[in-house]
Design a protein around this motif. Structure first.
Motif, PDB file in Angstrom:
ATOM      1  N   VAL A 124       0.857  -1.253  -0.058  1.00 58.37           N
ATOM      2  CA  VAL A 124      -0.084   0.039   0.086  1.00 58.37           C
ATOM      3  C   VAL A 124       0.782   1.129   0.038  1.00 58.37           C
ATOM      4  N   TYR A 125       0.961   2.074  -0.972  1.00 61.10           N
ATOM      5  CA  TYR A 125       1.373   3.317  -1.303  1.00 61.10           C
ATOM      6  C   TYR A 125       0.535   4.231  -0.550  1.00 61.10           C
ATOM      7  N   VAL A 126       1.181   5.377   0.205  1.00 54.85           N
ATOM      8  CA  VAL A 126       0.439   6.359   0.576  1.00 54.85           C
ATOM      9  C   VAL A 126       1.042   7.581   0.652  1.00 54.85           C
ATOM     10  N   LEU A 127       0.290   8.907   0.217  1.00 57.25           N
ATOM     11  CA  LEU A 127       0.836  10.169   0.136  1.00 57.25           C
ATOM     12  C   LEU A 127       0.429  10.497   1.436  1.00 57.25           C
ATOM     13  N   LEU A 128       1.437  11.056   1.962  1.00 52.06           N
ATOM     14  CA  LEU A 128       1.409  12.058   3.248  1.00 52.06           C
ATOM     15  C   LEU A 128       0.928  13.355   3.230  1.00 52.06           C
ATOM     16  N   LEU A 129      -0.153  14.100   3.776  1.00 45.62           N
ATOM     17  CA  LEU A 129      -0.698  15.268   3.493  1.00 45.62           C
ATOM     18  C   LEU A 129      -0.922  15.790   5.105  1.00 45.62           C
ATOM     19  N   LEU A 130      -0.656  17.192   4.856  1.00 48.68           N
ATOM     20  CA  LEU A 130      -0.894  17.916   6.027  1.00 48.68           C
ATOM     21  C   LEU A 130      -1.781  18.946   5.569  1.00 48.68           C
ATOM     22  N   LEU A 131      -3.186  18.807   5.691  1.00 48.22           N
ATOM     23  CA  LEU A 131      -4.129  19.731   5.257  1.00 48.22           C
ATOM     24  C   LEU A 131      -4.485  20.907   6.264  1.00 48.22           C
ATOM     25  N   GLU A 132      -4.721  22.023   5.859  1.00 51.76           N
ATOM     26  CA  GLU A 132      -5.039  23.127   6.869  1.00 51.76           C
ATOM     27  C   GLU A 132      -6.317  22.888   7.834  1.00 51.76           C
ATOM     28  N   ASN A 160      -7.045  20.146   9.096  1.00 53.82           N
ATOM     29  CA  ASN A 160      -6.384  19.173  10.162  1.00 53.82           C
ATOM     30  C   ASN A 160      -5.066  19.132  10.390  1.00 53.82           C
ATOM     31  N   SER A 161      -4.878  19.369  11.588  1.00 55.63           N
ATOM     32  CA  SER A 161      -3.410  19.495  12.044  1.00 55.63           C
ATOM     33  C   SER A 161      -2.761  18.269  12.092  1.00 55.63           C
ATOM     34  N   ARG A 162      -3.466  17.020  11.960  1.00 52.23           N
ATOM     35  CA  ARG A 162      -2.716  15.431  11.928  1.00 52.23           C
ATOM     36  C   ARG A 162      -2.290  15.154  10.583  1.00 52.23           C
ATOM     37  N   MET A 163      -1.223  14.483  10.630  1.00 55.68           N
ATOM     38  CA  MET A 163      -0.765  14.035   9.143  1.00 55.68           C
ATOM     39  C   MET A 163      -1.767  12.720   8.798  1.00 55.68           C
ATOM     40  N   LEU A 164      -1.902  12.966   7.435  1.00 55.38           N
ATOM     41  CA  LEU A 164      -3.116  12.043   7.045  1.00 55.38           C
ATOM     42  C   LEU A 164      -2.275  11.243   5.675  1.00 55.38           C
ATOM     43  N   ALA A 165      -2.463   9.871   5.743  1.00 54.09           N
ATOM     44  CA  ALA A 165      -2.203   9.047   4.690  1.00 54.09           C
ATOM     45  C   ALA A 165      -3.276   8.701   3.809  1.00 54.09           C
ATOM     46  N   VAL A 166      -2.898   9.340   2.808  1.00 55.44           N
ATOM     47  CA  VAL A 166      -4.015   9.130   1.528  1.00 55.44           C
ATOM     48  C   VAL A 166      -3.554   7.961   0.652  1.00 55.44           C
ATOM     49  N   PRO A 167      -4.219   6.707   0.519  1.00 59.10           N
ATOM     50  CA  PRO A 167      -3.578   5.826  -0.269  1.00 59.10           C
ATOM     51  C   PRO A 167      -3.966   5.764  -1.621  1.00 59.10           C
ATOM     52  N   PHE A 168      -3.094   5.066  -2.392  1.00 57.04           N
ATOM     53  CA  PHE A 168      -2.899   4.995  -3.641  1.00 57.04           C
ATOM     54  C   PHE A 168      -3.981   3.640  -3.969  1.00 57.04           C
ATOM     55  N   SER A 169      -4.492   3.894  -5.072  1.00 60.47           N
ATOM     56  CA  SER A 169      -5.383   2.741  -5.703  1.00 60.47           C
ATOM     57  C   SER A 169      -4.801   1.793  -6.238  1.00 60.47           C
ATOM     58  N   ARG A 170      -5.214   0.304  -6.100  1.00 57.67           N
ATOM     59  CA  ARG A 170      -4.589  -0.773  -6.949  1.00 57.67           C
ATOM     60  C   ARG A 170      -4.726  -0.503  -8.198  1.00 57.67           C
ATOM     61  N   TYR A 171      -5.566   0.150  -8.917  1.00 58.85           N
ATOM     62  CA  TYR A 171      -5.879   0.358 -10.153  1.00 58.85           C
ATOM     63  C   TYR A 171      -5.270   1.879 -10.614  1.00 58.85           C
ATOM     64  N   ALA A 172      -4.895   1.701 -11.890  1.00 62.20           N
ATOM     65  CA  ALA A 172      -4.647   2.839 -12.660  1.00 62.20           C
ATOM     66  C   ALA A 172      -5.745   4.007 -12.905  1.00 62.20           C
ATOM     67  N   SER A 173      -6.921   3.380 -12.793  1.00 61.25           N
ATOM     68  CA  SER A 173      -8.175   4.122 -13.361  1.00 61.25           C
ATOM     69  C   SER A 173      -9.099   4.424 -12.012  1.00 61.25           C
ATOM     70  N   PRO A 174      -9.324   5.692 -11.882  1.00 62.79           N
ATOM     71  CA  PRO A 174     -10.183   6.137 -10.729  1.00 62.79           C
ATOM     72  C   PRO A 174     -11.618   5.534 -10.767  1.00 62.79           C
ATOM     73  N   ALA A 175     -12.062   4.712  -9.789  1.00 62.20           N
ATOM     74  CA  ALA A 175     -13.161   3.979  -9.724  1.00 62.20           C
ATOM     75  C   ALA A 175     -14.538   5.052  -9.525  1.00 62.20           C
ATOM     76  N   VAL A 176     -14.414   6.024  -8.549  1.00 59.23           N
ATOM     77  CA  VAL A 176     -15.355   6.732  -8.103  1.00 59.23           C
ATOM     78  C   VAL A 176     -15.044   8.346  -7.964  1.00 59.23           C
ATOM     79  N   PRO A 177     -16.183   9.064  -7.645  1.00 63.33           N
ATOM     80  CA  PRO A 177     -15.867  10.549  -7.403  1.00 63.33           C
ATOM     81  C   PRO A 177     -14.697  10.850  -6.413  1.00 63.33           C
ATOM     82  N   GLY A 178     -14.504   9.903  -5.636  1.00 64.18           N
ATOM     83  CA  GLY A 178     -13.464  10.427  -4.592  1.00 64.18           C
ATOM     84  C   GLY A 178     -12.208  10.066  -4.791  1.00 64.18           C
ATOM     85  N   GLU A 179     -12.079   9.311  -5.948  1.00 67.36           N
ATOM     86  CA  GLU A 179     -10.499   9.085  -6.371  1.00 67.36           C
ATOM     87  C   GLU A 179     -10.276   9.986  -7.728  1.00 67.36           C
ATOM     88  N   CYS A 180      -9.107  10.336  -7.701  1.00 64.19           N
ATOM     89  CA  CYS A 180      -8.626  11.142  -8.889  1.00 64.19           C
ATOM     90  C   CYS A 180      -6.965  10.662  -9.507  1.00 64.19           C
TER      91      CYS A 180
END
Length: 235
Positions: free
Chosen positions: A76-84, A86-106
């Protein structure tokens, strides 16, 4: 005989093409899954070397620590993001697929196949102890800002430029859509790799409650959309 009333909402050609590409990847994945489930005592390979980093930071791409489970679905590859918001570090996972499945994926625009689609909807608070040591890639500048804005759009309903919305996946409308099973798998995949314990579970529940009213699309755990009904929130 009176049939129940329903409305069929035509989808744009781009969304139909996106869904067809994702379904093709899904079919191949399901056929090959049994071949990937090798018993732990038979798994072997050369040791992996990681770039050592003194600290984690927003924009780092890491691999979550593996789990001794046949249903781990691979690394599982994840992108670490610190969004304004939320002060906590978030791990945003990359999909197993190269194509986005739903509007929550890009789409990310990154060339490496494991990094082509980001699952913004599945972002979780993360601790450094849950990551393998060393980053595999670092994002900065325009690319990091682009993905940060896309995740902010999904998680916090932040407005984005129309150009950025074109990289999101197609909406879910049918209650029997196979993407619901995929979303359940992605939740499980993160739960397994993050080794959820009581403390982590409280943090994740708190995080979800804080953002419950800001989601821009239907999550799998919140029930199925009624067949034929046009989703109220579409990207």
């Amino acid at each position: 005989m009176n049939w129940p009333s329903h409305n069929i909402v035509p989808r744009p050609a781009r969304q139909r093409r996106q869904l067809a590409e994702w379904l093709a990847e899904r079919a191949i994945d399901q056929k090959l899954r049994d071949l990937d489930e090798v018993p732990a005592d038979q798994a072997c390979g050369p040791p992996v070397r990681y770039i050592q980093a003194s600290e984690i930071r927003s924009g780092d791409i890491h691999i979550l620590k593996p789990v001794p489970s046949a249903k781990s679905f691979g690394p599982v590859y994840v992108l670490l993001l610190l969004l304004e918001e939320n002060s906590r570090m978030l791990a945003v996972p990359f999909s197993r697929y190269a194509s986005p499945a739903v509007p929550g994926e890009c789409l990310t625009g990154l060339r490496a196949v494991p990094l082509r689609t980001l699952c913004c909807w599945n972002a979780r608070p993360v601790r450094e102890a849950q990551l393998l040591p060393g980053y595999v890639k670092r994002l900065a500048g325009g690319k990091l800002e682009e993905l940060r804005r896309k995740c902010g759009h999904v998680l916090y309903n932040q407005p984005v430029d129309v150009r950025l919305t074109r990289g999101f996946g197609p909406p879910v409308a049918h209650p029997a859509d196979p993407r619901y099973a995929y979303l359940d798998e992605e939740r499980l995949r993160l739960d397994l790799h993050l080794n959820i314990n009581e403390s982590d579970e409280r943090r994740i529940i708190e995080y979800r409650e804080q953002n419950a009213g800001q989601k821009t699309w239907l999550m799998a755990a919140e029930g199925r959309a009624r067949y034929g009904e046009k989703p109220r929130d579409e990207i």
